[in-house]
Design a protein around this motif. Structure first.
Motif, mmCIF file in Angstrom:
data_model
loop_
_atom_site.group_PDB
_atom_site.id
_atom_site.type_symbol
_atom_site.label_atom_id
_atom_site.label_comp_id
_atom_site.label_asym_id
_atom_site.label_seq_id
_atom_site.Cartn_x
_atom_site.Cartn_y
_atom_site.Cartn_z
ATOM 1 N N ILE A 85 0.840 -1.201 0.000
ATOM 2 C CA ILE A 85 0.000 0.000 0.000
ATOM 3 C C ILE A 85 0.873 1.249 0.000
ATOM 4 N N LEU A 86 1.870 1.256 0.872
ATOM 5 C CA LEU A 86 2.736 2.428 1.016
ATOM 6 C C LEU A 86 3.608 2.657 -0.215
ATOM 7 N N LEU A 87 4.127 1.590 -0.788
ATOM 8 C CA LEU A 87 4.975 1.737 -1.972
ATOM 9 C C LEU A 87 4.179 2.256 -3.165
ATOM 10 N N ILE A 88 3.008 1.686 -3.377
ATOM 11 C CA ILE A 88 2.172 2.138 -4.488
ATOM 12 C C ILE A 88 1.802 3.604 -4.305
ATOM 13 N N TYR A 89 1.362 3.944 -3.089
ATOM 14 C CA TYR A 89 0.901 5.315 -2.872
ATOM 15 C C TYR A 89 2.046 6.322 -2.959
ATOM 16 N N SER A 90 3.228 5.938 -2.514
ATOM 17 C CA SER A 90 4.362 6.862 -2.560
ATOM 18 C C SER A 90 4.728 7.248 -3.986
ATOM 19 N N ALA A 91 4.365 6.391 -4.956
ATOM 20 C CA ALA A 91 4.745 6.630 -6.344
ATOM 21 C C ALA A 91 3.713 7.429 -7.130
ATOM 22 N N LEU A 92 2.461 7.433 -6.676
ATOM 23 C CA LEU A 92 1.375 8.020 -7.463
ATOM 24 C C LEU A 92 1.151 9.486 -7.115
ATOM 25 N N PRO A 93 0.830 10.311 -8.100
ATOM 26 C CA PRO A 93 0.591 11.726 -7.803
ATOM 27 C C PRO A 93 -0.756 12.015 -7.157
ATOM 28 N N ARG A 94 -1.805 11.206 -7.468
ATOM 29 C CA ARG A 94 -3.142 11.492 -6.927
ATOM 30 C C ARG A 94 -3.865 10.177 -6.617
ATOM 31 N N GLY A 95 -3.226 9.347 -5.824
ATOM 32 C CA GLY A 95 -3.790 8.045 -5.516
ATOM 33 C C GLY A 95 -4.939 8.098 -4.526
ATOM 34 N N LYS A 96 -5.811 7.105 -4.615
ATOM 35 C CA LYS A 96 -6.918 6.907 -3.666
ATOM 36 C C LYS A 96 -7.298 5.437 -3.736
ATOM 37 N N PHE A 97 -7.899 4.936 -2.670
ATOM 38 C CA PHE A 97 -8.144 3.507 -2.553
ATOM 39 C C PHE A 97 -9.633 3.181 -2.479
ATOM 40 N N VAL A 98 -9.985 2.005 -2.977
ATOM 41 C CA VAL A 98 -11.214 1.347 -2.574
ATOM 42 C C VAL A 98 -10.851 0.594 -1.301
ATOM 43 N N MET A 99 -11.511 0.930 -0.177
ATOM 44 C CA MET A 99 -11.076 0.383 1.102
ATOM 45 C C MET A 99 -12.245 -0.037 1.982
ATOM 46 N N LYS A 100 -11.961 -0.888 2.941
ATOM 47 C CA LYS A 100 -12.991 -1.359 3.861
ATOM 48 C C LYS A 100 -13.636 -0.194 4.603
ATOM 49 N N LYS A 101 -14.946 -0.266 4.720
ATOM 50 C CA LYS A 101 -15.699 0.805 5.378
ATOM 51 C C LYS A 101 -15.207 1.044 6.799
ATOM 52 N N GLU A 102 -14.803 -0.036 7.492
ATOM 53 C CA GLU A 102 -14.362 0.081 8.880
ATOM 54 C C GLU A 102 -13.121 0.966 9.005
ATOM 55 N N LEU A 103 -12.240 0.915 8.001
ATOM 56 C CA LEU A 103 -11.008 1.699 8.062
ATOM 57 C C LEU A 103 -11.271 3.199 7.964
ATOM 58 N N VAL A 104 -12.323 3.565 7.252
ATOM 59 C CA VAL A 104 -12.647 4.985 7.105
ATOM 60 C C VAL A 104 -13.106 5.576 8.437
ATOM 61 N N GLN A 105 -13.495 4.718 9.380
ATOM 62 C CA GLN A 105 -13.980 5.184 10.673
ATOM 63 C C GLN A 105 -12.884 5.184 11.740
ATOM 64 N N THR A 106 -11.653 4.853 11.364
ATOM 65 C CA THR A 106 -10.561 4.786 12.338
ATOM 66 C C THR A 106 -9.818 6.122 12.409
#
Length: 242
Positions: A85-106
């Motif tokens: 996750i970190l490697l992919i995101y570090s390389a992208l200029p405008r990255g965003k994820f499809v992610m588990k709903k529970e994580l958005v509440q943390t």
């Protein structure tokens, strides 16, 4: 020697989460004022810190290979641990994820997930989750950038097999954008359920893009073949044998 590596690994993990809390809390007001682009920069700052500290503390070097997309694309990635996750995101200029709903509440993760435009899904309700995901990508708030999805839906240990779900294909069909598959070997060094972080070279590789217009099931077969073949090659390069 293994005991020393475990001690280094624990030190690395503790400082990583302390850095997440420190960066997340101290810079959150800046992210709120600056909006999405500033929030993305802060998230990438954390990613680069983890890459640097992993090399320094546990001897785990990281590398991003292939042509990194800069336009609006779907990214279908192999997921083996938090590190990919970190490697992919570090390389992208405008990255965003499809992610588990529970994580958005943390705390921390959820705060920034909302700001950078991540799309929450309820994995327990497959049909409803796909409908909600497709509705979300049509919302202007989530528009633009590189949308990252893990087609297998969860972390998969090196050598393990798991089906490629239909969610990535549904997004590909709805977005009508190219898809860039991503392979990795990070699970060889950073296991799902282990404190040990092994020294070596962890890689994520951006593979040739798939243009829009493929039939859904043909697309799913295509990304699975590309990602699994390349990931097996990267894992073999790291000394892993299934």
């Amino acid at each position: 020697m293994i005991v020393v590596q475990y001690i280094r690994s624990v030190i690395f993990i503790v400082q990583m989460y302390l850095a997440m809390a420190l960066i997340g809390v101290c810079l959150f007001p800046v992210a709120l004022i600056g909006g999405r682009s500033v929030a993305i920069g802060i998230c990438r700052l954390f990613c680069h810190w983890v890459r640097f500290s992993a090399r320094w503390i546990v001897g785990l070097r990281t590398e991003v290979r292939g042509a990194v997309p800069t336009g609006d694309v779907l990214i279908a990635a192999k997921h083996q641990s938090f590190l990919d996750i970190l490697l992919i995101y570090s390389a992208l200029p405008r990255g965003k994820f499809v992610m588990k709903k529970e994580l958005v509440q943390t705390p921390f993760v959820g705060w920034y997930a909302r700001l950078i435009g991540c799309i929450p899904v309820d994995r327990g309700k497959r049909g409803a989750a796909i409908k909600a995901m497709l509705a979300a990508v049509r919302n202007p708030r989530f528009a633009g950038g590189q949308l990252i999805i893990f087609p297998q839906g969860t972390r998969v240990a090196p050598g393990a097999k798991m089906e490629y779900k239909i969610g990535a294909a549904a997004l590909y069909h709805a977005l009508k954008q190219p898809c860039v598959p991503v392979a990795t070997n990070v699970g060889v060094f950073w296991g799902r359920h282990s404190l040990l972080r092994k020294p070596g070279l962890a890689v994520v590789e951006f593979l040739p893009e798939i243009p829009p217009g493929e039939e859904l099931h043909a697309f799913n077969r295509q990304i699975e073949a590309a990602i699994e073949t390349a990931s097996d090659r990267l894992m073999a390069e790291a000394g892993f044998r299934a």
